[in-house]
Design a protein around this motif. Structure first.
Motif, short mmCIF file in Angstrom:
data_model
loop_
_atom_site.label_atom_id
_atom_site.label_comp_id
_atom_site.label_asym_id
_atom_site.label_seq_id
_atom_site.Cartn_x
_atom_site.Cartn_y
_atom_site.Cartn_z
N VAL A 33 1.01 -1.35 -0.29
CA VAL A 33 0.50 -0.06 0.18
C VAL A 33 0.59 1.30 0.04
CG1 VAL A 33 -1.28 1.46 1.08
CG2 VAL A 33 -2.03 -0.74 1.09
N LYS A 34 2.06 1.27 0.82
CA LYS A 34 2.96 2.28 0.69
C LYS A 34 3.52 2.70 -0.38
CE LYS A 34 3.45 1.67 6.28
NZ LYS A 34 4.91 1.47 7.02
N LYS A 35 3.43 1.26 -1.18
CA LYS A 35 4.25 1.54 -2.46
C LYS A 35 3.34 2.20 -3.37
CE LYS A 35 7.76 -2.41 -2.57
NZ LYS A 35 8.63 -0.97 -3.11
N ALA A 36 2.10 1.99 -3.07
CA ALA A 36 1.22 2.68 -4.13
C ALA A 36 0.47 4.69 -3.93
CB ALA A 36 -0.13 2.40 -4.45
N VAL A 81 -8.70 3.56 0.46
CA VAL A 81 -8.19 2.51 0.11
C VAL A 81 -9.31 1.06 0.18
CG1 VAL A 81 -6.73 2.23 2.41
CG2 VAL A 81 -6.37 0.81 0.97
N VAL A 82 -9.38 0.13 -0.65
CA VAL A 82 -10.60 -0.89 -0.25
C VAL A 82 -9.97 -1.82 0.19
CG1 VAL A 82 -11.75 -1.90 -1.39
CG2 VAL A 82 -12.33 1.25 -1.71
N GLU A 83 -9.71 -2.56 0.75
CA GLU A 83 -9.29 -3.52 0.74
C GLU A 83 -10.24 -4.94 1.23
OE1 GLU A 83 -7.48 -5.10 5.32
OE2 GLU A 83 -9.61 -6.11 5.09
N ASN A 84 -9.58 -5.83 -0.09
CA ASN A 84 -11.14 -6.52 -0.77
C ASN A 84 -10.10 -8.12 0.22
OD1 ASN A 84 -12.77 -8.00 -1.94
ND2 ASN A 84 -11.15 -8.38 -3.97
N TYR A 85 -11.27 -9.76 -0.62
CA TYR A 85 -11.10 -10.56 0.44
C TYR A 85 -10.55 -9.89 2.05
CZ TYR A 85 -9.70 -11.73 -3.85
OH TYR A 85 -9.09 -11.78 -5.73
N GLU A 115 -6.39 -0.77 8.80
CA GLU A 115 -6.91 0.69 9.52
C GLU A 115 -5.99 1.77 10.02
OE1 GLU A 115 -9.29 -2.04 9.80
OE2 GLU A 115 -11.18 -1.27 9.94
N ASP A 116 -4.90 0.60 10.13
CA ASP A 116 -3.68 0.92 10.93
C ASP A 116 -2.74 1.44 9.59
OD1 ASP A 116 -4.06 0.19 13.59
OD2 ASP A 116 -3.11 -2.00 13.40
N VAL A 117 -2.92 1.36 8.73
CA VAL A 117 -1.34 1.10 7.59
C VAL A 117 -2.72 3.12 7.36
CG1 VAL A 117 -1.51 1.41 5.63
CG2 VAL A 117 -1.14 -0.70 6.64
N ALA A 118 -4.18 2.87 7.94
CA ALA A 118 -4.47 4.49 6.15
C ALA A 118 -4.39 5.30 7.30
CB ALA A 118 -5.90 3.56 6.54
N LYS A 119 -4.23 5.04 9.07
CA LYS A 119 -4.44 5.87 10.10
C LYS A 119 -2.77 6.66 9.76
CE LYS A 119 -4.32 7.17 14.81
NZ LYS A 119 -4.36 6.58 16.02
N GLU A 120 -1.79 6.01 9.97
CA GLU A 120 -0.22 6.07 9.26
C GLU A 120 -0.69 7.14 8.14
OE1 GLU A 120 3.74 4.15 8.45
OE2 GLU A 120 2.61 3.00 9.21
N LEU A 121 -0.84 7.69 7.25
CA LEU A 121 -0.98 7.64 6.07
C LEU A 121 -2.14 8.66 5.73
CD1 LEU A 121 -0.29 4.84 3.58
CD2 LEU A 121 1.23 5.96 4.43
N GLY A 122 -2.24 8.40 6.60
CA GLY A 122 -4.07 10.20 6.94
C GLY A 122 -4.64 9.76 5.92
N ILE A 123 -4.74 8.86 5.31
CA ILE A 123 -6.30 8.68 4.27
C ILE A 123 -7.60 7.34 4.76
CG2 ILE A 123 -4.42 8.22 2.47
CD1 ILE A 123 -4.66 5.32 2.61
#
Length: 281
Positions: free
Chosen positions: A192-195, A209-213, A234-242
Motif C-alpha cells: 500500500v505504501k508503494k502505491a 483504500v479498499v480492502e478486498n477478501y 485501519e492502522d495503515v490508513a491512519k499512518e498514511l492519513g487516508i
C-alpha cells in the motif's frame, strides 16, 4: 530568463500577450494529453494496487456499478492491457466500431461505457505480447481516440505495480484521485505504501483504500472468518492519513456474477463510504 522558462518551454520566443491564448498556458501538467473532442469527462478515478491478485478489477467494476445505480454516467477505461477482465465481467464483446472521429466504447446492460483491448482483438483469448512503451501508447489512445461522450466518472482499471502504465496514466490523464486496492495480509502494509508514495511523487491525490477478501461470513452463524488473518488496513490508513473506503468480504455471489458477465446486477453495499468521497469531488 531561467525563471521565465519555467512557465513555458518556448518562453524565449513568446510574449505575455501571445501566451495568453496558448493551450499550454493553463495546463499544470505538461505531459497531459488532450481527450477526444467527442468526450466530456468530469472526473477520472484511477484504481491501483501495489501487487496483483487483490481483486482490483472487481473493485473497479463494483465502484462503476454503484455510481451507475446512483444515476451517474459512468465509463471504465481498461488499462490492464495484458490482463483485461472488465469486458468479461460486464458481459460485453467486440468488435468496437468507430468513425473518422474515433472509436466508440461499448455499453454494458447497465449503461456503463467500456473500452478494453479485448474489444479490439479478433480473438478475445489472443495474448497481447507487447513491450511497455507500446502498451503505454495503447492506454493513451483509449483517452485520445475513444468517443466517450458524456461521462461523470471514468474509472481507469490499471495493472498492478508502479510501472509504465500507472506512470503513463498519472502523467497523461487529468486524474482526480486514486483508490488503492489491497488485501489483509501484513505484506500489504508495504505494498500500500508503494502505491501511496508513487501517487505522492506524481502529485495525484489518494482518495482512500479498499480492502478486498477481508473476511468470509459463516453461512450458519454470520461469524466473520478472517482467512488471511486479522486486518491491518485501519492502522495503515491512519499512518498514511487516508480513509478506508470499504472492506469487501469473499462472497460467492460476486464471483458468480462476474463469471456470468452480470457484475452490475450485484448489490454491493460495502462501498458506501467510497460513494460519499466520489460525490464530493
Amino acid at each position: 530568463m531561467a525563471e521565465e522558462k519555467k512557465g513555458c518551454a518556448s518562453a524565449s520566443t513568446c510574449s505575455k500577450e501571445s501566451c495568453a491564448g496558448c493551450a499550454s498556458a493553463n495546463k499544470k501538467n505538461p505531459f497531459e494529453v488532450e481527450t477526444n473532442p467527442n468526450a466530456r469527462i468530469k472526473h477520472v478515478i484511477g484504481i491501483v494496487s501495489g501487487k496483483g491478485g487483490v481483486g482490483k478489477s472487481f473493485v473497479t467494476s463494483s465502484l462503476a456499478s454503484m455510481m451507475a445505480k446512483a444515476g451517474y454516467k459512468v465509463g471504465i477505461l481498461d488499462a490492464d492491457i495484458t490482463g483485461p477482465s472488465i469486458p468479461k465481467m460486464f458481459g460485453v464483446h467486440g468488435p468496437a466500431i468507430g468513425d473518422d472521429n474515433g472509436t466508440f466504447p461499448i455499453e454494458a446492460e447497465d449503461g456503463t461505457k467500456i473500452m478494453s483491448i479485448n474489444l479490439l482483438l479478433e480473438d478475445e483469448e489472443q495474448p497481447v505480447i507487447w513491450r511497455g512503451p507500446v502498451i503505454a501508447g495503447a492506454v493513451k489512445q483509449f483517452w485520445t481516440d475513444v468517443q466517450w461522450g458524456d461521462v461523470d466518472y471514468l474509472f481507469v482499471d490499471m495493472p498492478p505495480g508502479t510501472g509504465d502504465v500507472p506512470l503513463t496514466v498519472f502523467q497523461s490523464l487529468p486524474v482526480d484521485g486514486i483508490v488503492i486496492v489491497t488485501s489483509p495480509q501484513e505484506l500489504v502494509q508495504m505494498i500500500v505504501k508503494k502505491a501511496y508514495n508513487m501517487a505522492g511523487m506524481m502529485d495525484v491525490p489518494v482518495l482512500g483504500v479498499v480492502e478486498n477478501y477481508s473476511y468470509v461470513k459463516c453461512p450458519n452463524c454470520d461469524e466473520e472468518i478472517h482467512i488471511y488473518g486479522d486486518s491491518h488496513i485501519e492502522d495503515v490508513a491512519k499512518e498514511l492519513g487516508i480513509s478506508v473506503l470499504g472492506k469487501l468480504p469473499m462472497d460467492q455471489k460476486f464471483a458468480k456474477a462476474a463469471d456470468a458477465g452480470e457484475i452490475y446486477a450485484v448489490e454491493n453495499d460495502y462501498l458506501t463510504e467510497a460513494k460519499t468521497v466520489l460525490e464530493k469531488l
